[in-house]
Design an enzyme around this catalytic site. Structure first.
Site, PDB file in Angstrom:
ATOM      1  N   LYS A   1      33.078  14.210 -33.666  1.00 55.09           N
ATOM      2  CA  LYS A   1      33.114  13.869 -32.250  1.00 55.09           C
ATOM      3  C   LYS A   1      32.125  12.750 -32.024  1.00 55.09           C
ATOM      4  CE  LYS A   1      30.573  14.699 -29.284  1.00 55.09           C
ATOM      5  NZ  LYS A   1      29.374  13.966 -28.642  1.00 55.09           N
TER       6      LYS A   1
ATOM      7  N   THR B   1      24.442   9.502 -34.710  1.00 53.69           N
ATOM      8  CA  THR B   1      24.654   9.807 -33.306  1.00 53.69           C
ATOM      9  C   THR B   1      26.074  10.289 -33.062  1.00 53.69           C
ATOM     10  OG1 THR B   1      23.057   8.126 -32.840  1.00 53.69           O
ATOM     11  CG2 THR B   1      24.269   8.958 -30.986  1.00 53.69           C
TER      12      THR B   1
ATOM     13  N   GLU C   1      33.180   5.152 -25.263  1.00 52.71           N
ATOM     14  CA  GLU C   1      33.419   5.458 -23.861  1.00 52.71           C
ATOM     15  C   GLU C   1      33.938   4.234 -23.105  1.00 52.71           C
ATOM     16  OE1 GLU C   1      30.245   9.099 -23.249  1.00 52.71           O
ATOM     17  OE2 GLU C   1      29.600   7.034 -22.836  1.00 52.71           O
TER      18      GLU C   1
ATOM     19  N   ASN D   1      29.244   7.013 -17.590  1.00 56.24           N
ATOM     20  CA  ASN D   1      27.848   7.377 -17.772  1.00 56.24           C
ATOM     21  C   ASN D   1      27.059   7.462 -16.470  1.00 56.24           C
ATOM     22  OD1 ASN D   1      27.082   7.672 -20.752  1.00 56.24           O
ATOM     23  ND2 ASN D   1      28.533   5.976 -20.705  1.00 56.24           N
TER      24      ASN D   1
END
Length: 408
Positions: A182, A193, A281, A403
């Site tokens: 993921k 990360t 994202e 975000n």
């Protein structure tokens, strides 16, 4: 007369539909950590497996990450791992450590295995405590299945699951390697990360597996970036239970089929890394930088990652703007050994810079190329034989929107 030496056929590595290797089981479910969708899962081997891991370098290392690192480093063995999304269990103090240990103990008790053979992984919002009543109830419902629900249970802002499985032959035995991960935001591994998990039924020692993983992350996961932010939680863990090679000796670097295993491992890790970059994202494009002609491979890797990590480059590619000066700026900002008069750049195969000067190109054609969902930036530094790759994505309005409302 000496017998002729045969070269291992790494081309025999075949990607297949996702399937678990022999002896691995998993499950995933909705435990109530999220409003909906799976948020808790596990992965289990019916026998203890050799294990290796790489972990975040963020100084605020989350409790589950630290616990898994300690567990694997004890003797490089795991039999299972419990994972949750929605809540990172990071910056949660002594209680966070106790909660990670509780997860470990609950899974171990249910499966009847030693607690020091269970890893723990969490991802989600930093600073929130795990609802242990929901975790406990969820673990009680998990089963040993062959489903791939755990690959959904680890997702946060990801738009889809990221999986790969390959088959290959070692010493006459068909082996399988399957991985999932993921990652979508807070992606700038050093390592690492995101959460990544690789399983295989190949027989290899934990120490040898650790050496190979530590080497391979430098050219795969450590060469991706989405936003330059390094997380507190994340890791890549590999488990090898050896069940496809029960009567064979463990693989070592001098085994004739070791290159096949190493190539399969690289293929799995690089495919997962690229999928994280592709699913950044808000991203609309996967960006790949290929650098050659560097003084050495490390310089090439640094230059490639600087290019895909530049917000100015990322924004230009989102806008389909062939502003090559931004690429030059990213290259020059590194400490790579350069001849500043000899840099060449191509965008999706079209020359835009030769000998560090812009060249004429078809603006309309290049804009069409930049509208594609994969952008390749090829750079030749003409200063040696070093090569390197890195992967990233464009920077879009959607990234800010995601975000700006992550906790809600």
């Amino acid at each position: 007369m000496m017998e002729p030496q045969t070269t291992p056929n790494v081309a025999s590595i075949v990607e297949t539909a996702f399937t678990w290797p022999k002896g691995f089981y998993s499950d995933g479910l909705h435990a109530g950590l999220k409003a909906e969708k799976p948020d808790l899962g596990w992965l289990f081997s019916k026998v203890p497996a050799s294990a290796a891991g790489v972990y975040t370098t963020n100084q605020f290392c989350a409790a589950p990450t630290a616990l898994t690192k300690e567990t694997i480093n004890h003797d490089h063995q795991l039999q299972g791992i419990i994972v949750n999304s929605a809540i990172a269990n990071s910056c949660t103090g002594p209680q966070g450590k106790l909660d990670a240990l509780k997860e470990q103990a609950l899974m171990a008790k249910k499966l009847g295995v030693s607690q020091n053979l269970i890893g723990v992984a969490s991802t989600g919002v930093i600073g929130e405590m795990l609802p242990m009543d929901k975790i406990k109830a969820g673990i009680a419902k998990l089963k040993q299945t062959k489903s791939a629900k755990v690959t959904e249970a680890v997702l946060t802002t990801d738009t889809h699951t990221k999986t790969i499985a390959v088959k290959f032959e070692i010493a006459g035995h068909q082996c399988t390697m399957a991985g999932f991960c993921k990652g979508s935001g807070m992606i700038h591994p050093k390592m690492a990360t995101m959460l990544g998990f690789v399983t295989t039924d190949t027989k290899i020692s934990g120490a040898c597996l650790q050496d190979l993983l530590s080497e391979e992350v430098d050219t795969t996961f450590n060469q991706i970036t989405v936003d330059g932010d390094n997380s507190t939680n994340d890791m890549v863990v590999t488990m090898a239970n050896g069940l496809a090679m029960a009567d064979e000796e463990s693989l070592t670097p001098d085994h004739p089929d070791y290159p096949v295993f190493a190539q399969a491992y690289h293929q799995v890790l690089s495919a997962l890394a690229k999928e994280i970059a592709r699913d950044g994202e808000g991203a609309t494009k996967l960006v790949e930088a290929n650098v050659k002609g560097a003084a050495n491979d490390l310089d090439a890797q640094h230059v490639a990652k600087a290019i895909v990590g530049s917000n100015l480059v990322k924004a230009a590619l989102f806008g389909q703007d062939a502003n090559w000066g931004r690429i030059m700026g990213a290259i020059g900002a590194t400490d790579a050994d350069l001849d500043v008069n000899r840099v060449d750049i191509k965008l999706n195969g079209i020359n835009i810079v030769l000998s560090s000067h812009g060249v004429d190109y078809d603006e309309w054609l290049l804009r069409q190329k930049l509208a594609e969902d994969q952008i390749k930036i090829d750079v030749d530094l003409h200063h040696g034989f070093g090569k390197g790759q890195a992967w990233g994505c464009d920077l879009t309005y959607k990234y800010v929107q995601i975000n700006a409302s992550y906790r809600s």
